[in-house]
Write a protein that holds these residues in place. Sequence first.
Motif, short mmCIF file in Angstrom:
data_model
loop_
_atom_site.label_atom_id
_atom_site.label_comp_id
_atom_site.label_asym_id
_atom_site.label_seq_id
_atom_site.Cartn_x
_atom_site.Cartn_y
_atom_site.Cartn_z
N MET A 1 -13.47 10.93 3.47
CA MET A 1 -12.30 10.17 3.87
C MET A 1 -11.02 10.77 3.30
SD MET A 1 -11.45 6.12 3.20
CE MET A 1 -12.99 5.58 4.00
N GLN A 2 -11.05 11.14 2.03
CA GLN A 2 -9.86 11.71 1.39
C GLN A 2 -9.48 13.04 2.02
OE1 GLN A 2 -10.31 11.85 -2.86
NE2 GLN A 2 -10.78 9.66 -3.03
N ARG B 1 -1.46 7.51 10.65
CA ARG B 1 -2.52 6.49 10.65
C ARG B 1 -3.27 6.47 11.99
NH1 ARG B 1 -0.09 0.83 9.67
NH2 ARG B 1 0.68 1.29 11.77
N ARG C 1 0.83 -1.20 0.00
CA ARG C 1 0.00 0.00 0.00
C ARG C 1 0.87 1.25 0.00
NH1 ARG C 1 -5.57 0.36 3.00
NH2 ARG C 1 -6.57 -1.62 2.45
N PHE D 1 -0.72 6.95 1.38
CA PHE D 1 -2.13 7.33 1.46
C PHE D 1 -2.99 6.14 1.87
CE2 PHE D 1 -6.38 8.23 0.02
CZ PHE D 1 -6.55 9.59 0.20
N LYS D 2 -2.77 5.01 1.21
CA LYS D 2 -3.58 3.82 1.48
C LYS D 2 -3.30 3.23 2.86
CE LYS D 2 -5.93 3.34 -2.40
NZ LYS D 2 -7.42 3.33 -2.42
N ILE E 1 -7.84 12.30 5.42
CA ILE E 1 -6.49 11.74 5.25
C ILE E 1 -5.50 12.83 4.87
CG2 ILE E 1 -5.07 10.21 3.83
CD1 ILE E 1 -7.55 8.36 3.65
N GLU F 1 2.38 11.01 -0.43
CA GLU F 1 1.21 10.14 -0.31
C GLU F 1 1.22 8.97 -1.29
OE1 GLU F 1 -2.48 11.75 -2.80
OE2 GLU F 1 -1.99 13.12 -1.16
N GLN G 1 -5.20 5.37 5.16
CA GLN G 1 -6.63 5.10 4.94
C GLN G 1 -7.11 3.87 5.71
OE1 GLN G 1 -8.21 5.33 0.81
NE2 GLN G 1 -8.90 3.21 1.16
N LEU H 1 -9.45 4.18 8.55
CA LEU H 1 -10.78 4.73 8.32
C LEU H 1 -11.71 3.79 7.56
CD1 LEU H 1 -9.86 8.41 7.34
CD2 LEU H 1 -10.70 7.59 9.54
N GLU H 2 -11.16 2.69 7.10
CA GLU H 2 -11.98 1.77 6.31
C GLU H 2 -13.05 1.11 7.20
OE1 GLU H 2 -9.15 -0.81 4.43
OE2 GLU H 2 -8.43 0.76 3.07
#
Length: 299
Positions: free
Chosen positions: A128-129, A164, A108, A111-112, A132, A145, A115, A118-119
Amino acid sequence: RHDPNRIWTFSDARNKNAKMEKAILIQIEGLHKEFITPEGERLKILKDINFYLKEGEILTLIGPSGCGKSTILNIIASLIPATEGRVILKPGLKLGYIFQEPRLLPWRTVFKNVQLGLEDRGLKAAEMQEKIRKYLRLTGLADFENKYPHELSGGMQQRVALCRALVIEPSVLLMDEPFAALDAITRQHLESQVVDIVTKTGKSVIMVTHDIDEALVMADRIIVMGSHPGRIEEILEVDFPRPRSLKTLTFSPRYMEMRAHLLELLRKELVRLGKIEGLREEKKIAGQEEIEINHLWDI
């Protein structure tokens, strides 16, 4: 027996009334922890731990390896149960946990990885974006990112782990020696950044460390622990004005007094454990002796 209401302080009395008005977020009462070995032996890890965390406070746990510092964090986070005692959290309190290693997913991007926290929370993609990117900017990662963990330094990876944890907007950050594997310059930079973020966002922190200077630079209070079983020896209040840095504190007589006191507590504990011979009370903690003690801290 340690009295949780007694605070050993080298600070002056300024701002004490303001501090007392802050809400208590976490209260630890009579905490005990035992593990049972495969042979049926009971190992006492923690004994009668009592302390509290206030709103906006940075609290550090310091002591020899094996004294149960990380165990306390894991109990607070409900990762393991206590054998006896209570952990009282303010209703609705949200916790974030930062481990010794960044624990990033290598497939990942930055950024991922951020993320991930928040998933499955029911947020819309745009919301969400936005969240982040807000915390990427706050932690200085906005330009990274799309990078993958292997493209980042150790300090940058730990910053992603911090981001995170922050993106879920916890009230309290639990930090288990997050800077232990970093070089001194990167470590000091991240210490300063964490304090700055905590100040800006109003977070509270409970952090495990082996580093006396790190504790003095970052903490509002320092809990000094002994081991076998893990117990609280003293709680010291640190009231140096912020912002702080090791460079500026080094010339403070009060800082040197507190540092020497912490080293002496450590030396006595190591003597009790049989890891160094004799108190050598006629000698001051300096030079090679101090280096030896700092090394033994991690044993």
